[in-house]
Design a protein around this motif. Structure first.
Motif, PDB file in Angstrom:
ATOM      1  N   ARG B 153       0.810  -1.222   0.000  1.00  0.00           N
ATOM      2  CA  ARG B 153       0.000   0.000   0.000  1.00  0.00           C
ATOM      3  C   ARG B 153       0.838   1.266   0.000  1.00  0.00           C
ATOM      4  N   PHE B 154       2.138   1.136   0.288  1.00  0.00           N
ATOM      5  CA  PHE B 154       2.978   2.345   0.304  1.00  0.00           C
ATOM      6  C   PHE B 154       3.546   2.574  -1.086  1.00  0.00           C
ATOM      7  N   LYS B 155       2.911   3.481  -1.821  1.00  0.00           N
ATOM      8  CA  LYS B 155       3.289   3.675  -3.229  1.00  0.00           C
ATOM      9  C   LYS B 155       4.667   4.327  -3.354  1.00  0.00           C
ATOM     10  N   GLY B 156       5.087   5.022  -2.315  1.00  0.00           N
ATOM     11  CA  GLY B 156       6.367   5.733  -2.428  1.00  0.00           C
ATOM     12  C   GLY B 156       7.542   4.948  -1.854  1.00  0.00           C
ATOM     13  N   LEU B 157       7.290   3.752  -1.387  1.00  0.00           N
ATOM     14  CA  LEU B 157       8.358   2.989  -0.722  1.00  0.00           C
ATOM     15  C   LEU B 157       9.430   2.589  -1.737  1.00  0.00           C
ATOM     16  N   ARG B 158      10.680   2.979  -1.452  1.00  0.00           N
ATOM     17  CA  ARG B 158      11.756   2.679  -2.398  1.00  0.00           C
ATOM     18  C   ARG B 158      12.852   1.811  -1.762  1.00  0.00           C
ATOM     19  N   THR B 159      12.990   1.932  -0.458  1.00  0.00           N
ATOM     20  CA  THR B 159      14.064   1.197   0.201  1.00  0.00           C
ATOM     21  C   THR B 159      13.496   0.376   1.342  1.00  0.00           C
TER      22      THR B 159
END
Lengths: 875, 522
Positions: B153-159
């Protein structure tokens, strides 16, 4: 003809009556020819005088022989169509003669028609067949204005041998293009051919023009380049008053006073206008030259473009000499005798007393225009405009359909043009003017044109404007350049103020767009404009005066929009006074910023002023959306020491601030201290920037001087003629190709040639001969193969023998040999072994391949076209 | 970190905070200033509280503007006391003894969260962190790969780091994470190359597709619901909610016991059917009319606010120009006063300056008064118009409701007739149909029957009346509320502007006073 007769009968009676009236009224005569007749009968002297005057005028036109007859035209090289007439053309000439006779009978007071002048070979040709519609292969020549401009540039003008008569000769357009000169009829015939080819409804006109027009005299015309384009006045769209629009505050000023004021203003205005008008009138008088005694009699030829085709909204004239377009009611065009296109010939039957203003160009109306050939391409009479176009279209279509059939029809159609194809070579097209140069004198202006690459500095045209009519005092000079490596496009020199404005095309190494200056010395008044998208710092404009420098920016990430630097007088330190070694001290820097939408308005600085001498920094912030006042802050950067000798870091009176909405944290000394420290750093940065800008100015000036001295021209990679590099490359490629070709030729040596040579030439081979030929060839080849094998064998044997000998010698003298000799021997052995092995390999391969080669040759011989016929049966 | 044995655990207290702030605040000259003035906790942007043996997070509420908080290497067991730090972007809770993720629901701007080396076994309660970019969960006790799916659900999660968990021991671990979190760039501090991503996607394609399908379905459902809710909101704004169908009619019969009983009488069914149809048509008319009126009101309001905005903008522009002009001359004269040496010229200049300030003040005030007057006029005009519109609407509604009532009366008569007919039949014993017992009970005598029918009628009328009342009161309430708001807005605007102007003038005057004082002292 019937129509003509009827009409003329009616008219003759009427005209006789009218003639008397007209004489009484003293009005300008209906037909210019009449005037001439009268005049000529009145005074022959006057005419001679005029001719003398004319010859004087002719002197002013450079390098021209008066007629074509002297020009060396190699008549013999011209095609047959030039030298003789076809049957159809003869027929046409007869028809034309007939028409002319009837016409002169019915209208005895009009000049003879211009129907079939002589061509280069002194053969009479009908004018319509001299028009050869041609669409030029250059896209630039698709529109009428560029076409006309080309014709006027390409040909140089020769006045008519007799200004009162049409010329006796009319050359083909191809010849005219070759000679690059011609009279007005040559001009208009060429232009008409090109326009009809491009799809316009164009006609050549034989008529009467003003002196200026006939002699291509533009000295009384305002140069079109000097005229300022009228700015389209955009009407502000006034939004309809909205329902809830607030009412304006009551106007409490006195209306009477206002009225008085406007009256006063108007009086002043009127007076000014009056003066202006008087001045103008005076000038007009000065300018209007003496009246022309041959007014209305000078024969001229121009082009008429009728509306309808190619979305031409309204019919207009084109003067082929100047390439200008005129409305039908222009004062320069005084009358029309006849007009023609490639299909037909029409004689004007309308009265030209009021120039061409009242003429109706409805060629389908037989009362107004008498046609020579009964042609279906024009409607008989158009009732409404809408009908007209439709019908003409329909007729056009019919025309195309009936093109083949109508030959036998009673209506005679125009034979095809006798003129050779009109061709313009790309070189000629580029060079345009004869010798690549042309000068046009306008009123108070002189325009010079050159072909590209003629001038080494890329100058292609120069417009000199003068203050007076005699063209002695230069006002300003505009020079246009092309293909310059430094992208200079236009230089505008104002001779009065000494201001020079250089405009550049995109692509200058310093992204320069406009540079206006009076001298190339630094620290003088100058303005440099830049292509801001090509610059990293987004600089648009930099203005300099002796003491200030102002820069305008756009699209920077730090939102800087403006920087103004005030310089103080330079401290005299060294003899060297350049900005590089001894920059002027900066007194004040003002910087303005655009609104940064990410910051709140209270923290977004709109303007900051560094007063460097006062050690004062002023900040003004942006105004909030719903406010009218903006926050301000002023820092006094004085370093003081308190009574105990400690350094005062920050005191409340060092920062005076006005805040629209006071917040707590900005009152803190810490905050103010930090802000001030940051500003100090930024001040240093700004000073550095200012210094760098100064350096850049110096650099640009240096670069400009270098460019000006070098003025190199760029050459397009597509320009095969001028681009040396590509030329060399192409030639090298061609050479390689040629060599390759030669090699291939060698490879395809004819193996039968030596055997065929033995046989008697030119005879057909018998079967026996063929078989023998084949056998001989094969046996010869076999022999060659064997020889080759023997040769290799022999070499092999020789090599082995030598080796054996050496070995023998070595074994004999082994004891006495020095180590060097031994080395020599060993290296010889290894080399010899290598050679032997190679020879052996070659022999083996030859043995393997020889039968294959033999078979291949046999196969080839069986398939040889010279032998296959004969051998087939045999096999 | 379980260092419980060595040192005594501590709690965050004022002393600790002050010390930390002092140590981590500005240094040197600025530090002296800071010490002199004291630093307010709410001005602190970054706070470091590591290696302090903290057991419990507390007393952090004054740090309203804190962006970065480091609480690593403590003995914290529970995430708490962070509710007020809503601006937090960076939170480090690594090397603690936390067992469950909780208490992070108000940290909406958090981007970087580190929970490295704790005792967490389940990833949840992170729903509020919509801006999360970096999540470190290494060295924990996460054993189930389904926790990864939660992170979708976290669309901005990159790391993401999960190394050191039991889950990372699984063979499929890397592929699984890459497949289910396709936007991830770094996993366990290593960049995921495109090849791995492709492989992972292929490997888990089927389950992934299924998951995506389910997610899409869910999303579509949510969107549907949202749309429906919005529509209802819109209808409510037009005061005609639930009138675009038989809702009102059905609600009339919902509480009507007798009515449903009577419905099974012969002939009544058809009667009811036609009645219902007619009623619904009237309701629909009402609905349409309501929407149309709402649009009209909205357009009216829009033009009004637009005009007002324009007027205000124009006025502001004038004011700004005046101030700009004033400032230009004012700055010049100020510097002239500063440079002036003679006392007499100074005096005259100061007087002139004061006059200019007063002049500006007057001009700005005049502008403002003018605008206030104009706006007042416009507002009263709008007030009249909107009241007219509302009145019109109410009239329309009333006439349509009257139609409803007529229909009801008509139906009532018909029903009564039918009921009495049936009664007569029952009396005669001609009734051949079977009626339920409770219905049959009505046919004891005429009075009961009439009463029953009458009761049903009353209920219906009551319903219609109440709906009408509701609508009308709501419309009027809206109208008064709107007008109140407009008046209030205008008053606040006026007050604000007046305050701004006087503040500006005061500032200019004080500036002049200060100058005068300074000059006199010199």
């Amino acid at each position: 003809m019937e129509v003509l007769k009827e009409k003329v009968e009616e008219e003759e009676a009427a005209e006789r009556e009218e003639a008397a009236e007209r004489a009484e009224r003293g009005e300008k005569a209906m037909w210019p020819m009449e005037v001439q007749k009268e005049e000529s009968t009145v005074t022959q002297e006057m005419l001679r005088d005029l001719e003398r005057k004319l010859s004087e005028i002719e002197v002013s036109i450079p390098e021209k022989p008066s007629t074509f007859t002297k020009d060396p035209i190699d008549v013999s090289k011209l095609p047959l169509s030039y030298q003789s007439n076809t049957l159809k053309e003869e027929h046409l000439l007869q028809v034309a003669d007939n028409f002319s006779r009837q016409y002169s009978h019915l209208c005895p007071d009009r000049v003879p028609l211009f129907l079939h002048p002589l061509n280069e070979c002194k053969v009479p040709k009908f004018v319509s067949t001299t028009i050869r519609p041609t669409l030029m292969p250059y896209p630039e020549l698709y529109n009428w204005d560029t076409c006309a401009q080309f014709v006027s540039d390409f040909l140089s003008m020769v006045p008519l041998p007799d200004p009162l008569k049409p010329p006796p000769y009319l050359y083909s357009s191809a010849t005219v293009l070759k000679l690059q000169k011609g009279n007005c009829f040559d001009f208009s015939t060429l232009l008409c051919s090109m326009l009809i080819g491009a799809g316009y409804d164009a006609y050549c006109v034989n008529g009467y023009g003003s002196q200026d027009l006939c002699l291509m005299d533009l000295t009384r015309e305002v140069c079109p380049l000097t005229m300022k384009p009228k700015e389209a006045v955009q009407k502000e769209e006034k939004a309809p008053p909205k329902k809830y629009a607030i009412r304006p505050p009551r106007d409490l000023s006195s209306r009477f006073e206002q009225e008085q004021e406007t009256k006063r203003q108007k009086a002043i205005q009127d007076e000014k206008e009056q003066r202006l008008r008087q001045e103008e009138e005076r000038l007009m008088e000065e300018e209007s030259a003496k009246t022309d005694p041959l007014y209305g009699l000078r024969v001229h030829s121009w082009v008429l473009v009728l509306s309808g085709k190619r979305e031409v909204p309204e019919s207009f004239f084109i003067d082929p000499f100047t390439a200008r377009s005129y409305g039908k009611d222009d004062d320069h065009f005084l009358g029309i005798e006849s007009l023609w296109n490639h299909k037909n010939y029409w004689v004007n039957m309308q009265d030209c007393w009021n120039c061409c203003k009242d003429l109706v160009f409805d060629l389908g109306d037989p009362v107004k225009w008498e046609y020579m050939l009964l042609d279906t391409s024009k409607p008989l009479l158009s009732l409404t405009e809408g009908d007209d176009s439709e019908m003409s279209e329909m007729n056009d279509e019919d025309d195309v359909e009936n093109l083949g059939k109508e030959d036998e029809d009673e209506s005679f159609d125009m034979p095809p043009a006798w003129v050779e194809r009109i061709e313009i070579s790309p070189e000629a097209f580029e060079t345009r003017c004869p010798n690549g140069k042309k000068v046009i004198q306008y009123k108070r202006a002189k325009l010079e044109k050159w072909a590209p690459y003629v001038n080494t500095n890329g100058l292609v045209s120069r417009l000199t404007s003068y203050e007076d009519l005699e063209c002695t005092k230069i006002l300003e000079v505009k020079e246009w350049f092309q293909n310059r490596e430094d992208m200079l496009e236009l230089r505008h020199v104002n001779k009065i103020t000494g201001l020079i404005i250089d405009s550049f095309k995109p692509g200058h190494p310093q992204a320069l767009r406009v540079h206006s200056y009076t001298s190339m010395q630094p620290e003088r008044d100058r303005v440099m404009e830049f292509y801001e998208t090509a610059r990293v710092d987004g600089l648009i404009k930099r203005e300099e005066t002796a003491k200030t420098m102002t820069e305008y920016y756009q699209g920077r990430p730090d939102f800087l929009s403006y920087r103004h630097v005030d310089f103080g007088p330079r401290v005299k330190k060294t003899a060297l006074n350049s900005a590089e070694s001894n920059p002027r001290p900066v007194v004040k820097i003002t910087e303005r910023f655009f609104r940064n939408p990410e910051k709140p308005a209270d923290e977004d600085v709109a303007e900051r002023v560094f007063m460097i001498l006062d050690e004062r920094i002023q900040l003004r912030y942006h105004c909030r959306e719903d406010h009218i006042t903006a926050s301000k802050r002023e820092f006094l950067r004085r370093t003081e020491v308190d009574s105990k000798g400690n350094k005062i870091i920050m005191t409340p009176d060092m920062c005076i601030s006005f805040e629209v909405e006071p917040t707590e944290h900005t009152k803190k000394l810490l905050y103010q201290y930090e802000a001030m420290m940051k500003l100090k750093d930024e001040e240093k940065l700004s000073r550095h920037q200012a210094w760098e800008s100064e350096l850049e100015v110096l650099e640009i000036l240096k670069l400009r001087e270098e460019e000006e001295a070098a003025h190199a021209l760029t050459i397009s990679i597509y320009d095969t003629k001028r681009n040396e590099k590509s030329k060399e490359y192409r030639e090298a490629m061609e050479r390689v190709m040629h060599e390759e070709h030669l090699r291939q030729m060698e490879a395809q040596l004819d193996y039968l040639a030596p055997f065929l040579a033995q046989l008697p030439p030119g005879e057909k081979l018998t079967r026996w001969q063929a078989v023998r030929l084949k056998d001989e060839c094969l046996s010869d080849f076999k022999q060659r193969l064997i020889d080759k094998a023997n040769l290799i064998q022999a070499r092999f044997e020789k090599e082995t023998q030598e080796l054996q000998k050496k070995q023998q010698w070595y074994q004999e003298n082994q004891v006495t040999l020095t180590p060097e000799d031994e080395d020599l021997y060993l290296s010889y052995c290894s080399q010899a072994m290598f050679r032997i092995r190679i020879l052996e390999q070659r022999l083996n391969r030859h043995k393997e391949l020889a039968p294959l080669k033999y078979l291949a040759l046999e196969e080839k011989l069986y398939k040889d076209p010279r032998l296959v016929e004969i051998l087939k049966v045999f096999v | 970190m379980s260092r419980l044995g060595d040192v005594e655990p501590r709690v965050i207290d004022d002393h600790m905070l002050k010390q930390a702030v002092g140590e981590q605040g500005p240094q040197e000259e600025a530090g002296q200033l800071a010490k002199q003035e004291g630093v307010l906790f709410k001005d602190v942007l970054s706070l470091q509280l590591d290696f302090q043996n903290i057991l419990r997070i507390d007393n952090l509420w004054p740090f309203e503007n804190l962006r970065k908080l480091q609480l690593d290497n403590n003995v914290i067991e529970k995430i708490e006391g962070l509710e007020r730090l809503t601006r937090l972007v960076w939170l480090d809770l690594s090397f603690n003894n936390i067992e469950a993720i909780e208490g992070l629901d108000s940290l909406e701007s958090l981007e970087d969260l580190s929970l490295f080396n704790n005792r967490i076994s389940k990833v949840d309660s992170l729903d509020a962190l919509v801006r999360l970019q970096v999540l470190s969960l290494g060295n924990n006790r996460i054993a189930n790969l389904t926790n990864v799916i939660y992170l979708r659900r976290f669309k901005g999660l990159r790391t993401l780091s999960l190394a050191g968990n039991p889950v990372a021991e699984q063979d499929d671990y890397k592929m699984f994470v890459c497949a289910y979190l396709p936007d991830l760039v770094y996993l366990d501090f290593r960049r995921i190359d495109d090849h791995t991503k492709e492989l992972a996607e292929v490997k888990h394609q089927y389950s992934l597709d299924e998951l995506k399908h389910r997610e899409n379905l869910l999303q579509a459902q949510q969107e549907d619901e949202q749309a429906r809710r919005e529509e209802l909101e819109e209808h409510k704004a037009a005061f005609v909610e639930n009138l675009n169908g038989p809702f009102l009619f059905e609600s009339m019969y919902a509480e009507d016991v007798e009515g449903s009983k009577l419905a099974c009488l012969p002939g009544v069914g058809e009667l009811l059917e036609t009645y219902r149809d007619k009623f619904v048509i009237v309701c629909l008319n009402l609905f349409e009319c309501g929407l149309k009126q709402q649009e009209k009101r909205k357009a009216e309001l829009d033009t009004f606010s637009q005009c007002v905005q324009e007027a205000i903008q124009e006025n502001q522009e004038q004011g700004r120009q005046r101030i700009a002009k004033f400032e230009e001359t004012h700055l010049l004269s100020l510097s002239a006063i500063r440079d002036a040496s003679e006392l007499t010229t100074l005096e005259t200049r100061l007087v002139a300056c004061r006059e200019r300030v007063a002049e500006l003040f007057n001009a700005l005030m005049t502008l403002e008064m003018q605008l206030a007057e104009q706006l007042e006029e416009t507002i009263s005009l709008f007030e009249r118009n909107i009241a007219d519109l509302v009145g019109l609407f109410v009239e329309n509604v009333q006439s349509l409701m009257a139609q409803c009532r007529d229909l009801e009366n008509h139906h009532h008569e018909k029903l009564l007739e039918a009921a009495i007919n049936t009664l007569e039949k029952t009396v005669k014993g001609e009734l051949d149909e079977d009626l339920p017992d409770d219905v049959r009970a009505l046919f004891v005598d005429k009075d009961t029957l009439v009463n029953a029918v009458g009761a049903s009628h009353d209920v219906h009328l009551l319903k219609i009346d109440s709906r009408e009342d509701e609508l009308v009161t709501k419309v009027h309430a809206w109208c008064t509320h709107l007008l109140d708001r407009i008046h209030r807005d205008e008053i606040t605007r006026n007050r604000k502007r007046v305050k701004e102007i006087s503040q500006y003038a005061d500032h200019a005057q004080t500036e002049l006073d200060a100058l005068e004082c300074a000059e006199l002292l010199d």
